[in-house]
Design an enzyme around this catalytic site. Structure first.
Site, PDB file in Angstrom:
ATOM      1  N   LYS A   1      28.466  24.012  34.513  1.00 57.63           N
ATOM      2  CA  LYS A   1      28.392  24.955  35.631  1.00 57.63           C
ATOM      3  C   LYS A   1      28.053  24.196  36.912  1.00 57.63           C
ATOM      4  CE  LYS A   1      26.214  29.131  37.348  1.00 57.63           C
ATOM      5  NZ  LYS A   1      25.429  30.320  37.060  1.00 57.63           N
TER       6      LYS A   1
ATOM      7  N   LYS B   1      32.810  26.370  34.391  1.00 59.69           N
ATOM      8  CA  LYS B   1      32.762  27.301  35.511  1.00 59.69           C
ATOM      9  C   LYS B   1      32.476  26.586  36.817  1.00 59.69           C
ATOM     10  CE  LYS B   1      29.795  30.925  37.140  1.00 59.69           C
ATOM     11  NZ  LYS B   1      28.514  31.482  37.075  1.00 59.69           N
TER      12      LYS B   1
HETATM   13  C1  PBG Z   1      23.982  33.691  37.618  1.00 57.77           C
HETATM   14  C2  PBG Z   1      25.457  33.665  37.662  1.00 57.77           C
HETATM   15  C3  PBG Z   1      26.322  33.394  38.744  1.00 57.77           C
HETATM   16  C4  PBG Z   1      27.618  33.586  38.293  1.00 57.77           C
HETATM   17  C5  PBG Z   1      27.537  33.929  36.953  1.00 57.77           C
HETATM   18  N1  PBG Z   1      26.201  33.959  36.580  1.00 57.77           N
HETATM   19  C6  PBG Z   1      26.004  33.076  40.156  1.00 57.77           C
HETATM   20  C7  PBG Z   1      25.331  31.817  40.518  1.00 57.77           C
HETATM   21  O1  PBG Z   1      25.116  30.926  39.697  1.00 57.77           O
HETATM   22  O2  PBG Z   1      24.984  31.734  41.683  1.00 57.77           O
HETATM   23  C8  PBG Z   1      28.870  33.461  39.112  1.00 57.77           C
HETATM   24  C9  PBG Z   1      30.024  34.283  38.656  1.00 57.77           C
HETATM   25  C10 PBG Z   1      31.124  34.447  39.619  1.00 57.77           C
HETATM   26  O3  PBG Z   1      31.152  33.887  40.749  1.00 57.77           O
HETATM   27  O4  PBG Z   1      32.060  35.191  39.271  1.00 57.77           O
HETATM   28  N2  PBG Z   1      23.328  32.492  37.674  1.00 57.77           N
END
Ligand code: PBG
Length: 325
Positions: free
Chosen positions: A193, A246
């Site tokens: 991530k 992601k």
């Molecule tokens: C929570 C989380 C996020 C996303 C999924 N879980 C946001 C972040 O990390 O700031 C992003 C999902 C998306 O942009 O569709 N931590």
């Protein structure tokens, strides 16, 4: 003479040699549940996506079932936030209520309920962990994430998806789930991530933008591919069952690298910013939305993803059924 065009001459032959397919049963649809009554709040930057209160969640879930999509990823938006994100691990929290609702109703019971585990929607500062002196604490955050996971499992979640990026969270969550009698609940870990600007629209949808600074001390630098593999390896060792990469579109190489290096199912998270760009261009009439979406989703499969988490899931499911993309 070698002629690669021979296998492209007709639709039937092209279909025979097609290497990758997007299947409805591999799509995962993110759903936002918000505390309150009679709410269906459209998210401005994500056309077609709304926040639902529990009493209206059925409207959205009916569409999910109708489309044939079988898995949802739940995000909660609580009424009250605090320093410690206590809404996340409150047994009566918004996600817990949503899970119980889904498992109570016969028509939704078969849906795979994946609960995103993170504190950022629940903390007053919007960060994914506890804070002391402006620093996001790692080890102090772990018990809270574990507690959240167990609370979701108790409510009936089928899968737990930690997205916080604290070190050792998978180990902490796996241990707590096993101890709580939930050894059969899989962990879908957001391992690769990145600290991405593609999450912008999501933070509007989930009210989770950090109140100060950014997430660069816990999410990965978009420039690093080798580091992503290290994260994946670590999470597998800690007990992850599925790995999430992601964002997905600008990170297809990461999906491919994980697929080549590890024998574990991969989920590509086609994030909010990617969705927003496609929707905006489509609304302007600049692109053919259906064709573009199917091309993007097929690209994830070609890169090596097994599952796809996408806000396009319901529409894509219909298009897959039509089978004329
Ligand atoms: C929570 C989380 C996020 C996303 C999924 N879980 C946001 C972040 O990390 O700031 C992003 C999902 C998306 O942009 O569709 N931590």
């Amino acid at each position: 003479m070698e002629r690669t065009r021979r296998l492209r001459a007709s639709r039937t032959v092209r279909d025979m040699v097609r290497e990758n397919h997007v299947r409805v049963e591999e799509l995962i649809y993110p759903v936002f549940v918000i505390e309150g009554k009679n709410i269906c709040n459209p998210v401005n930057s994500m056309p077609g996506i709304c926040q639902y209160s529990i009493d209206r969640l059925g409207e959205e879930l009916d569409r999910v079932v109708q489309a044939g999509v079988r898995a949802v990823l739940l995000f909660g938006i609580p009424e009250h936030k605090d320093e410690a994100g206590s809404g996340a691990y409150d047994d009566n929290g918004i996600v817990q209520q949503a899970i119980r609702f889904m498992k109570r109703e016969e028509k939704y019971r078969e849906l795979v309920v994946i609960a995103d585990v993170c504190l950022c929607e629940y903390t007053s500062h919007g960060h994914c962990g506890l804070i002391r002196d402006g620093i996001i604490l790692n080890d102090e955050t772990l018990p809270l994430l574990a507690k959240t996971a167990v609370s979701y499992a108790k409510a009936g979640a089928d899968m737990i998806a930690p997205s916080d990026m604290m070190d050792k969270r998978v180990e902490a969550i796996r241990g707590a789930l096993d101890e709580g009698g939930f050894c059969q609940i899989p962990i879908m870990a957001y391992s690769a991530k990145f600290a991405s600007s593609f999450y912008g629209p999501f933070r509007d949808a989930a009210h989770s933008a950090p109140g100060f600074g950014d997430r660069k001390t816990y999410q990965m630098d978009p420039a690093n591919g080798r580091e992503a593999l290290r994260e994946v390896e670590e999470d597998i060792l800690e007990g992850a069952d599925i790995i999430i990469a992601k964002p997905a579109m600008a990170y297809m190489d990461i999906i491919k690298e994980i697929a080549l290096n590890y024998n574990i199912p991969i989920a590509a998270y086609n994030v909010s910013g990617e969705y927003a760009m496609v929707k905006a261009a489509a609304q302007k009439g600049w692109i053919d939305e259906k064709k573009i979406v199917m091309e993007i989703l097929t690209g994830f499969k070609r890169a090596g993803a097994k599952m796809i988490i996408t806000y396009h899931a319901l529409e894509a499911a219909e298009w897959i059924k039509e089978e004329n993309h």
